[in-house]
Design a protein around this motif. Structure first.
Motif, PDB file in Angstrom:
ATOM      1  N   GLU A  64       0.821  -1.209   0.000  1.00 45.47           N
ATOM      2  CA  GLU A  64       0.000   0.000   0.000  1.00 45.47           C
ATOM      3  C   GLU A  64       0.851   1.253   0.000  1.00 45.47           C
ATOM      4  OE1 GLU A  64      -2.959   0.133   3.150  1.00 45.47           O
ATOM      5  OE2 GLU A  64      -3.362  -1.999   2.787  1.00 45.47           O
ATOM      6  N   ILE A  65       0.325   2.292  -0.614  1.00 50.15           N
ATOM      7  CA  ILE A  65       0.947   3.608  -0.523  1.00 50.15           C
ATOM      8  C   ILE A  65      -0.152   4.554  -0.076  1.00 50.15           C
ATOM      9  CG2 ILE A  65       2.171   5.431  -1.752  1.00 50.15           C
ATOM     10  CD1 ILE A  65       2.875   3.350  -3.908  1.00 50.15           C
ATOM     11  N   ASP A  66       0.119   5.329   0.962  1.00 49.55           N
ATOM     12  CA  ASP A  66      -0.896   6.253   1.466  1.00 49.55           C
ATOM     13  C   ASP A  66      -1.393   7.165   0.358  1.00 49.55           C
ATOM     14  OD1 ASP A  66      -0.913   5.232   3.926  1.00 49.55           O
ATOM     15  OD2 ASP A  66       0.379   6.761   4.853  1.00 49.55           O
ATOM     16  N   GLY A  67      -2.686   7.224   0.209  1.00 51.17           N
ATOM     17  CA  GLY A  67      -3.282   8.177  -0.719  1.00 51.17           C
ATOM     18  C   GLY A  67      -3.255   7.758  -2.189  1.00 51.17           C
ATOM     19  N   VAL A  68      -2.702   6.591  -2.493  1.00 53.81           N
ATOM     20  CA  VAL A  68      -2.679   6.150  -3.891  1.00 53.81           C
ATOM     21  C   VAL A  68      -3.601   4.951  -4.053  1.00 53.81           C
ATOM     22  CG1 VAL A  68      -1.219   5.395  -5.820  1.00 53.81           C
ATOM     23  CG2 VAL A  68      -0.286   6.911  -4.057  1.00 53.81           C
TER      24      VAL A  68
END
Ligand SMILES: *Cc1c(COP(=O)(O)O)cnc(C)c1O
Length: 364
Positions: free
Chosen positions: A22-26
């Motif tokens: 996961e990548i925050d905000g993507v």
């Protein structure tokens, strides 16, 4: 801390850190961090879930009878020598538990798969690292690492994270020059991807020696990492002892059913292999054209060294790619801080990733 006594070796384990997802905000990420299959599992995997969903209250077949039968047909092996596990990771750890204990040594190559030292320590044994040559396991240094205390030697062929392999002849030499009371474990997790004439998965060695085990997984070319399914091919006395220590229901019923389904869909497996045969060299060539150094990987991933100048190091590359929604694997835990491991994804994922790396390098 409590008064409880923890077994020797356990607190020396650096917990395994898996590929990030996961990548925050993507929202739409490209995940190339865990060597998962670019094309996912065969459609037959989802199809067989229909049947099993009304049987979830039933315990699985403790012997994995049908699955082992299917494995034996597809791979032309004796089903009695096959043991299934919750991922090959489970089998690796059972092998350590059975054949090594406090004070014993377990050899792996310098950039060998991290589960070997972790499982060795969990069994109380000491992992011993043998230097590699040119990011490739070296039979001479592996043999030189042997001591009186050596019990097991793990060799991933091809290896993760380097993607390199050693030839059939070299493995035969390794077995030949290794003491008889040392177990050679050949981890062939990526063998389905390999297209080299001098490569062999280790099956033949298992059939001709009493002290060789080969492990395989459904997590890579078969695309079933989420279900946890692997198997090992062993001489009879070894399979007997592994059956004693495994959990009676170590492979769940969904994994058994889908494992059978994906094995039978050989057309799909061929399609995944062909996809990799195209996009592995394509990606390697593009990265080499950027001037990056890339190992001769024969798996479904690439180990790439970044320049160590002017902000073009692996850590900055990793950060840049994350901002672009692309997750690759940092190699710091393998002692390769300036490398990134990139899994071969779909055509558009590879094009996007190569493009982003190009922009990262030029930006500087
Ligand atoms: C991914 C991988 C495995 C597979 O592990 P599972 O537990 O079967 O998912 C085993 N060995 C190596 C070298 C791997 O890269």
């Amino acid at each position: 801390m409590t008064n409880l006594i923890i077994q020797p070796g356990i607190m020396d384990i650096a917990p395994y850190s898996s590929g990030e997802s996961e990548i925050d905000g993507v929202k739409d990420i490209i995940k190339l961090s865990s060597n998962e299959s670019a094309l996912g599992p065969s459609p037959m995997a989802a199809a067989c879930l229909e049947d099993i969903k009304y049987q979830l209250h039933r315990y699985p077949d403790s012997e994995c009878t049908e699955l082992r039968q299917t494995i034996s047909e597809i791979h032309n092996v004796n089903p009695m020598g096959v043991i299934c596990g919750s991922g090959s990771d489970e089998l690796i750890s059972l092998i350590c538990q059975v054949f090594a204990g406090p004070g014993d040594e377990i050899i792996h190559s310098q950039y060998g798969f991290l589960m070997y030292p972790i499982s060795a320590r969990a069994a109380g044994a000491v992992p011993v690292m043998a230097p590699e040559s040119n990011r490739t396991a070296d039979v001479d240094t592996l043999l030189a690492a042997v001591t009186r205390k050596t019990r097991i030697l793990f060799l991933a062929n091809p290896n993760n994270p380097t993607g390199t392999y050693i030839s059939n002849k070299e493995i035969a030499r390794l077995r030949n020059d290794l003491r008889d009371d040392i177990l050679l474990v050949i981890d062939a997790a990526y063998s389905e991807y390999v297209e080299r004439d001098d490569y062999c998965d280790g099956l033949n060695l298992v059939e001709h020696h009493e002290n060789v085990v080969m492990t395989r997984t459904f997590s890579k070319i078969y695309g079933l990492g989420g279900l946890r399914l692997g198997w090992a091919y062993c001489p009879k006395p070894i399979v007997d002892v592994l059956h004693r220590v495994r959990g009676p229901f170590n492979v769940n019923s969904i994994a058994q059913a889908t494992g059978i389904a994906v094995l039978k869909d050989e057309t799909f497996t061929e399609k995944v292999k062909n996809h990799n045969a195209k996009w592995l060299p394509w990606t390697r060539n593009r990265l080499s054209e950027f001037g990056l150094s890339v190992t001769e990987s024969v798996g479904n991933f690439i180990l790439c060294d970044f320049f160590n100048v002017d902000g073009t190091d692996a850590k900055s590359a990793d950060k840049f790619l994350k901002q672009e929604g692309i997750i690759v694997r940092s190699m710091t835990s393998y002692g390769l801080p300036n490398s990134l491991r990139i899994t071969i994804g779909t055509e558009s994922e590879m094009k996007t990733t190569v493009n982003a790396i190009g922009r990262f390098l030029k930006r500087n």
